[in-house]
Enzyme design. Sequence first.
Site, PDB file in Angstrom:
ATOM      1  N   LYS A 180       5.517  11.811  -1.087  1.00  0.00           N
ATOM      2  CA  LYS A 180       4.077  12.112  -1.074  1.00  0.00           C
ATOM      3  C   LYS A 180       3.454  11.186  -0.022  1.00  0.00           C
ATOM      4  O   LYS A 180       3.175  10.025  -0.268  1.00  0.00           O
ATOM      5  CB  LYS A 180       3.493  11.840  -2.471  1.00  0.00           C
ATOM      6  CG  LYS A 180       2.257  12.654  -2.819  1.00  0.00           C
ATOM      7  CD  LYS A 180       1.072  12.370  -1.942  1.00  0.00           C
ATOM      8  CE  LYS A 180       0.425  11.043  -2.224  1.00  0.00           C
ATOM      9  NZ  LYS A 180      -0.612  10.688  -1.226  1.00  0.00           N
ATOM     10  N   SER A 233      -1.996  -0.297  -1.830  1.00  0.00           N
ATOM     11  CA  SER A 233      -2.845  -1.423  -2.223  1.00  0.00           C
ATOM     12  C   SER A 233      -2.460  -1.920  -3.618  1.00  0.00           C
ATOM     13  O   SER A 233      -1.871  -1.176  -4.416  1.00  0.00           O
ATOM     14  CB  SER A 233      -4.308  -0.980  -2.213  1.00  0.00           C
ATOM     15  OG  SER A 233      -4.470   0.077  -3.130  1.00  0.00           O
ATOM     16  N   CYS A 288       0.435  -5.054   6.066  1.00  0.00           N
ATOM     17  CA  CYS A 288       0.521  -5.967   4.925  1.00  0.00           C
ATOM     18  C   CYS A 288       1.067  -7.318   5.325  1.00  0.00           C
ATOM     19  O   CYS A 288       1.012  -8.262   4.557  1.00  0.00           O
ATOM     20  CB  CYS A 288       1.379  -5.358   3.837  1.00  0.00           C
ATOM     21  SG  CYS A 288       3.092  -5.175   4.366  1.00  0.00           S
TER      22      CYS A 288
HETATM   23  P1  NAD Z   1      -3.663   3.072  -1.115  1.00  0.00           P
HETATM   24  O1  NAD Z   1      -3.234   2.248  -2.275  1.00  0.00           O
HETATM   25  O2  NAD Z   1      -5.081   3.511  -1.063  1.00  0.00           O
HETATM   26  O3  NAD Z   1      -2.784   4.426  -1.039  1.00  0.00           O
HETATM   27  C1  NAD Z   1      -1.382   4.396  -1.077  1.00  0.00           C
HETATM   28  C2  NAD Z   1      -0.863   5.700  -1.677  1.00  0.00           C
HETATM   29  O4  NAD Z   1      -1.314   5.806  -3.024  1.00  0.00           O
HETATM   30  C3  NAD Z   1      -1.351   6.946  -0.960  1.00  0.00           C
HETATM   31  O5  NAD Z   1      -0.284   7.856  -0.851  1.00  0.00           O
HETATM   32  C4  NAD Z   1      -2.450   7.490  -1.867  1.00  0.00           C
HETATM   33  O6  NAD Z   1      -2.559   8.890  -1.838  1.00  0.00           O
HETATM   34  C5  NAD Z   1      -2.003   7.034  -3.239  1.00  0.00           C
HETATM   35  N1  NAD Z   1      -3.119   6.745  -4.155  1.00  0.00           N
HETATM   36  C6  NAD Z   1      -4.358   6.285  -3.840  1.00  0.00           C
HETATM   37  N2  NAD Z   1      -5.082   6.057  -4.959  1.00  0.00           N
HETATM   38  C7  NAD Z   1      -4.268   6.373  -6.000  1.00  0.00           C
HETATM   39  C8  NAD Z   1      -4.439   6.332  -7.412  1.00  0.00           C
HETATM   40  N3  NAD Z   1      -5.582   5.937  -7.962  1.00  0.00           N
HETATM   41  N4  NAD Z   1      -3.405   6.713  -8.185  1.00  0.00           N
HETATM   42  C9  NAD Z   1      -2.230   7.109  -7.640  1.00  0.00           C
HETATM   43  N5  NAD Z   1      -2.021   7.167  -6.303  1.00  0.00           N
HETATM   44  C10 NAD Z   1      -3.021   6.812  -5.491  1.00  0.00           C
HETATM   45  O7  NAD Z   1      -3.251   2.265   0.203  1.00  0.00           O
HETATM   46  P2  NAD Z   1      -3.613   2.570   1.728  1.00  0.00           P
HETATM   47  O8  NAD Z   1      -5.058   2.313   1.953  1.00  0.00           O
HETATM   48  O9  NAD Z   1      -3.055   3.895   2.119  1.00  0.00           O
HETATM   49  O10 NAD Z   1      -2.732   1.457   2.456  1.00  0.00           O
HETATM   50  C11 NAD Z   1      -3.161   0.143   2.687  1.00  0.00           C
HETATM   51  C12 NAD Z   1      -2.669  -0.793   1.615  1.00  0.00           C
HETATM   52  O11 NAD Z   1      -1.246  -0.751   1.520  1.00  0.00           O
HETATM   53  C13 NAD Z   1      -3.010  -2.258   1.896  1.00  0.00           C
HETATM   54  O12 NAD Z   1      -3.398  -2.867   0.709  1.00  0.00           O
HETATM   55  C14 NAD Z   1      -1.689  -2.831   2.394  1.00  0.00           C
HETATM   56  O13 NAD Z   1      -1.555  -4.229   2.223  1.00  0.00           O
HETATM   57  C15 NAD Z   1      -0.717  -2.077   1.563  1.00  0.00           C
HETATM   58  N6  NAD Z   1       0.599  -2.064   2.165  1.00  0.00           N
HETATM   59  C16 NAD Z   1       1.541  -2.864   1.591  1.00  0.00           C
HETATM   60  C17 NAD Z   1       2.806  -2.933   2.150  1.00  0.00           C
HETATM   61  C18 NAD Z   1       3.852  -3.826   1.548  1.00  0.00           C
HETATM   62  O14 NAD Z   1       4.985  -3.759   1.993  1.00  0.00           O
HETATM   63  N7  NAD Z   1       3.536  -4.654   0.578  1.00  0.00           N
HETATM   64  C19 NAD Z   1       3.108  -2.172   3.287  1.00  0.00           C
HETATM   65  C20 NAD Z   1       2.123  -1.351   3.823  1.00  0.00           C
HETATM   66  C21 NAD Z   1       0.866  -1.310   3.251  1.00  0.00           C
END
Ligand code: NAD
Length: 492
Positions: A180, A233, A288
């Site tokens: 997804k 996140s 990240c």
């Molecule tokens: P996000 O959490 O908004 O979304 C990530 C995924 O979760 C997406 O596919 C989205 O559709 C889904 N999603 C969003 N809200 C949801 C919910 N309430 N329930 C279930 N699924 C949901 O993150 P983003 O804005 O796409 O990415 C940025 C974030 O990702 C930053 O916080 C960054 O630090 C983190 N990140 C972490 C790593 C790591 O390795 N730790 C790597 C890349 C990004």
Amino acid sequence: MHPYQRLSQGPRVVPHLVKGQWRFEKGAHTVTSPYTGELMLELRSADRALVDEAVAGAAAGAKEWAQTPIKERTRLLFEVRQNILNRLEELRAVISYESGKTIAEAEAGVMKGVEVLEFALALQNLDQGGKMEVSRGVHCEVRRAPLGVVAGITPFNFPAMVPMWMMPIAIALGNAFVWKPSEKVPMTSQVLGECFTKAGLPPGVLTIVQGGVDAVNAIIDHPEVRAVGFVGSTPVARAVYSRTTLLGKRALCLGGAKNHIILMPDADPEIAAAGIADSFTGCAGQRCMAASVVLAVGKVDHILAKVAERASAHRPGETMGAIITRQQVDFLRGAIDRGVADGAKALVDGRTVKPLPGYENGNWLGPTILDGVKASSEAATKELFGPVLSVMRVASLDEALAVDDSSTFGNATSVFTSSGAIAEEVARRANSGMVGINIGVPVPREPFSFGGTYESKFGHGDITGPASLNFWSDLKKVTTKWTMPKDLNWMS
Ligand code: NAD
């Protein structure tokens, strides 16, 4: 003109991949480019019925795939690798235009994903299991068994690399993978997905469902899905982890970060300035592993001046990418305003950046350095996710490590120093899962595993490398006896 605009003929419909077939369905979800604000695509977000059908297709594919020897599986993955390299130019243009990265950053992300693919290809030689005679005439053997259907939920900021952390390893181990992608950057999934399907992967071994929260929840809840890998996140990582594990399934959920860089007065000024500036401006701070807070120990102004000079030289739209959404630009501007109102000084102020011609409707913010942020402030503790660097003044290494320790996150901590003893002290005492010594973005390269600690990761193991293998598979233990031993022993 952005390279993607030369390839594209207007907005496209982004498909799902169900039972090996691309399904193009126009829907209400639209996405615009961070570079230009131009409408790029429309799609139908998957509902529970579509997810059910897609996972059923994956479950059928998983049965055949699990019976395929690993050498045959990896042969197909060699083809996937070649298909990706053949389409690199297209991939990097699509990734850049939908995620805001520069072309060079987009390509680097794909190549890091290819490294993981190469690790997965090597599993046929590295991971043969083991067998031993544990008692006279009795052998114990360990075999790695696929789980069946597994899923990966990915974020916007690395449209190809993060999915490639999971897909090649999970698929090489014999699972069917349901992906997804982020609804903010779904176009990459079509190009990457074609690289897999055109290699001859059987239907259902890779499934792609587009959408947001509803699609994620339907995937987690589906009884055939046995494991969920998530990157995004922290609040969502926590929610996905809880929902998945409550159902008795395994989950590995990587979250956000607030990475510290400890800057010592004995650091090499050139190495430190380049490492820090490139870390917080790369991918416009939307990674990240980006430097977020510099813990400036003692007299380091001569180095900070060089960081400011290097960061100021960026031209957003050319050497630095765009911010994913207009709302995120507004949030970042607000955070800078609040930091300044709270007493910090803007050494470099990205709020005044002027867009390049053609990119006037994009989402732009220049590099920003806030000096003198307070320990408890938003700029010091909250993940901002943009090209904003906070500088906190501290008196000693101990104080710097105490600030690092107080963070709820644990992704990365770096130190810039010319002392081996200080470097070792930081490597030993930092609470992060990944530590950098004179490195601003301490991402482990293959075959070393990637993963943080605390609220940067929920679950056990890591998402790549050897530490990921037990997440995407079970270890089956087979004990065998073919002859009757002359003497009784405890396994008779
Ligand atoms: P996000 O959490 O908004 O979304 C990530 C995924 O979760 C997406 O596919 C989205 O559709 C889904 N999603 C969003 N809200 C949801 C919910 N309430 N329930 C279930 N699924 C949901 O993150 P983003 O804005 O796409 O990415 C940025 C974030 O990702 C930053 O916080 C960054 O630090 C983190 N990140 C972490 C790593 C790591 O390795 N730790 C790597 C890349 C990004």
